[in-house]
Design a protein around this motif. Structure first.
Motif, PDB file in Angstrom:
ATOM      1  N   VAL A 152       4.786 -21.269 -35.237  1.00  0.00           N
ATOM      2  CA  VAL A 152       3.385 -21.560 -35.521  1.00  0.00           C
ATOM      3  C   VAL A 152       3.107 -21.198 -36.967  1.00  0.00           C
ATOM      4  N   GLN A 153       2.620 -22.177 -37.719  1.00  0.00           N
ATOM      5  CA  GLN A 153       2.302 -21.926 -39.124  1.00  0.00           C
ATOM      6  C   GLN A 153       0.847 -21.490 -39.278  1.00  0.00           C
ATOM      7  N   VAL A 155      -3.392 -26.087 -33.687  1.00  0.00           N
ATOM      8  CA  VAL A 155      -2.209 -25.272 -33.955  1.00  0.00           C
ATOM      9  C   VAL A 155      -1.221 -26.111 -34.756  1.00  0.00           C
ATOM     10  N   VAL A 156      -0.844 -25.605 -35.940  1.00  0.00           N
ATOM     11  CA  VAL A 156       0.125 -26.296 -36.790  1.00  0.00           C
ATOM     12  C   VAL A 156       1.504 -25.727 -36.474  1.00  0.00           C
ATOM     13  N   VAL A 208      -1.072 -29.637 -33.008  1.00  0.00           N
ATOM     14  CA  VAL A 208      -1.365 -29.754 -31.582  1.00  0.00           C
ATOM     15  C   VAL A 208      -2.786 -29.233 -31.368  1.00  0.00           C
ATOM     16  N   VAL A 209      -3.615 -30.044 -30.714  1.00  0.00           N
ATOM     17  CA  VAL A 209      -4.966 -29.609 -30.379  1.00  0.00           C
ATOM     18  C   VAL A 209      -4.934 -29.126 -28.936  1.00  0.00           C
ATOM     19  N   TRP A 210      -5.252 -27.845 -28.754  1.00  0.00           N
ATOM     20  CA  TRP A 210      -5.086 -27.175 -27.472  1.00  0.00           C
ATOM     21  C   TRP A 210      -6.451 -26.762 -26.936  1.00  0.00           C
TER      22      TRP A 210
END
Length: 118
Positions: free
Chosen positions: A75-76, A88-89, A100-102
């Motif tokens: 995770v960046q 989340v990059v 990612v869109v969580w």
């Protein structure tokens, strides 16, 4: 003639003064109204569920979200959005960077964005 011109000028000055006074009252009224009735700014969110490409994600026995990502992925960055979703990059793992869109409350991945090809 001079008396007529000065009367017209005096009437114009009084008229402009009245307009300035009315405009100032209107401005103060608008400011007071906006302070008494604040409007929540709408979040710039997607208008509904986004159809995302298939993501192998599910809940394990403990109820944790499990994503099938390549080994070496990390995770960046994580950014919280106003609508409760997390962006989340993800980088590494020998594949292109992706976002990612969580949805933590729904325990699901809403969308994926691949940023480039590797």
């Amino acid at each position: 003639m001079e008396k007529q011109g000065s009367r017209a000028l005096l009437a114009a000055v009084i008229g402009m003064g009245v307009l300035l006074f009315i405009g100032s009252l209107a401005l103060v009224g608008v400011l007071v109204h906006r302070m008494m009735h604040p409007v929540a700014t709408p979040a710039t969110a997607v208008a509904g569920p986004v159809a995302a490409p298939p993501v192998v994600a599910g809940a394990d026995a403990a109820g944790d979200l499990v994503m099938d990502e390549a080994p070496g992925t990390h995770v960046q960055a994580v950014t919280a959005r106003a609508d409760g979703l997390l962006a989340v990059v993800l980088t590494g793992g020998g594949v292109a960077d992706r976002v990612v869109v969580w949805d933590p409350s729904g325990r699901r991945i809403v969308a994926r964005l691949v940023l480039g090809r590797s």
